[in-house]
Design an enzyme around this catalytic site. Sequence first.
Site, short mmCIF file in Angstrom:
data_model
loop_
_atom_site.label_atom_id
_atom_site.label_comp_id
_atom_site.label_asym_id
_atom_site.label_seq_id
_atom_site.Cartn_x
_atom_site.Cartn_y
_atom_site.Cartn_z
N SER A 214 -27.51 43.42 -39.87
CA SER A 214 -27.25 43.45 -38.43
C SER A 214 -28.46 44.04 -37.70
CB SER A 214 -25.96 44.22 -38.14
OG SER A 214 -25.55 44.04 -36.80
N GLU A 333 -19.06 35.26 -38.98
CA GLU A 333 -19.63 36.51 -38.49
C GLU A 333 -18.73 37.21 -37.47
OE1 GLU A 333 -22.47 38.05 -39.25
OE2 GLU A 333 -23.81 36.58 -40.14
N HIS A 434 -19.02 39.53 -40.42
CA HIS A 434 -20.18 40.39 -40.22
C HIS A 434 -19.97 41.72 -40.94
CE1 HIS A 434 -23.83 41.35 -37.90
NE2 HIS A 434 -23.31 42.53 -37.63
#
Length: 526
Positions: A214, A333, A434
Site C-alpha cells: 500500500s 482490493e 487489500h
Amino acid sequence: MVRGNLTRRGLGLAAGAVVLAPRTARAGNPGLTVAQTEFGPVRLSPDGPVLSAKGVPYGADTAGRRFLPPAAPERWTDILDTTDYGPASPQRGGEPNQSEDCLRLNVWTPEVHAGSRPVIVYIHGGAYSTGSGSSPLTNGARLAARGDVVVVTLNHRLGPLGYASLARLSGFARAFRQSGNLGQLDLVRALGWVRNNITAFGGDPGCVTLVGQSGGGAKIATLMAMPAAVGLFHRAVTMSGQQVTASGPLNATRRAEVWLEALGLTPDRIGEVRTMPVQRLIEAAGATDPILGGSLYFGPVMDGTNLPRHPFWPDAPPQSASIPMMIGNTREETLAFLGNDPANAGLTWETLPGRLTPSQMRIDVAPEEVVAWYRREHPEMSPDQVLIRATTAARSWRAAVIEAEMRAAQGSPAWVYQLDWASRLPNGRTGAYHTSDIPLMLDNVGAEGSGAAGPDAQAMADRMSDALLAFARSGDPNHPGLPRWTPYGLERRETMVFDLPSRMEDDPRGDERRFFGRIPYIQPGT
C-alpha cells in the site's frame, strides 16, 4: 568513526563509513550478543528462531528538528537494550507509542556473523499518514529463519510532520525548503544506516530488497525516482501500492495553507509550527482537503530537488532501470475499504449506481455506464461483487498496470502478480482484499490481524514467501513451488496469479483493464 556531513546524496550519512565487525561478549556474559554499529553497541535478543534488535535509532529525535531533514542520532557507549519496538510517528488513529523520536528500525537475523545474507527492508503502509513497522503481520522472525535472510522494518515521519510542503509560504522558505519530502528523506537515511551497519547483523549491504504494501509500495516507487536513493537498494517489491505521479508544488502548498488555517496561523507566523504541541499539528490534518475532499492528503512532492520528476510519469524512472522490480495487486482490493460497511452489502442493480461514487472510483465515469458494462460482460457477478470489482479496477489497480506498462516500455519489465486466493474479513466476507497478501508474503499467516485462515493458508504463504526470498537473492522470483514465471510484456501482459494452484495468465481481467483504460487516470492526491 567519522560522523557524516550533510550532502545532497548522503543526507548526513558517513561518507566511506567503516562498518565495525559484530562482537559477541564473552567473559561474564557468554550468552550476550552485541552488534557494533557506527553509533554504538546494540544488544540482540532471542526472538523465536532468530535474534532481533528492536527500536534501534537510525536518526536523531525529530522534535527539535521539525520540518528539517533527518540528522544522525547521538552516539552511545553503553550497550543499547533493544527488546522493545521504538515509537511510531505521531498520527491520527490508535497506533500505540507515538513520539517524534520515531526514527527507529528493527532487525531480525539468524546470526550476526558472515555478513553475506540478503537483506529485506519492509516499509509499512498506511498511505503517508498512519502505520508503523511494529505490526505483528510484519514481524520478520519467521521470514529471516525461513530464508536465512536479514529482515528490517522501520518507522519514519508521517502526515504533516513528514510531508507538509511549507517552502512557498513565507520568508521561512529556505528553512522549510525540504519539508514536503521529509518522510522520504527519513527512508533514505534508514537505507544509509542499512548500507553502513547491516554487515554487523549478518547482512549483505550490496543485496538489499525493498518491500512495501500500500503506502509502503508507493514510498518505494517514489524512492525509485529520488537521486538521494541511488545505490541504496537493489531490488524493489510493491504490493498494492504505486505512485505514478507525486503532488505538484502548488497543490501541495494549497494543502499546507489549509493546514495552517486549521491551526489558526497565517503564513507570517509559520515558524510557530516548530514549537506547537505535536497533537495540534496532527489534529489539524483532519481539515478538508481542497482538492480531493476528505481529510488533508500529505504525500511526496515534486519539489525539483529531492524529487525532480514524477515517479512513473511520463515514463519509468531511468535511474532505476537496472533494479529488478515486482509489482503486485489483489483481485478485490477495495473489499478492505468497502466490505465492512453494511450499506455496501445486499445491493440491487437499482441501488448499485449510488454506491459507485466519484470518491470510490476516483475517475470521471457515469456509474450507470459501469453497471451496464458489467451486467453485459460479467452476468455471473452480483451487484455486491460489481461494486468491489469496479472500484478496484477503476482506482486501486490502474496505477499498478501503468507502472508495469512503463517498465515494459523501458525494456526493464517487472515481475507482475495478482492474488486471487481469498482471505476473510472480521465480518465474514471473503476475497483477495487489500493487505491480504502481507501475511502470505511475509510468512505470518498465524499472526494477529491475519485474515489468512484455514488449512490452505500456510501452503499459500509457502508459495509467496519463497517467491520473495528467491527474488531477494537473485532478482528472479522463480522457485520449484511455482509454474514458470515470466516478466510482464506489453504484448502478452504475463501475470502470476497466486492461488492454489498458482498459474500464469496473459492479461488477467484484460476486459476490465481496457474498459477503464479509456478514462484518464489521476493519482489520488495529485
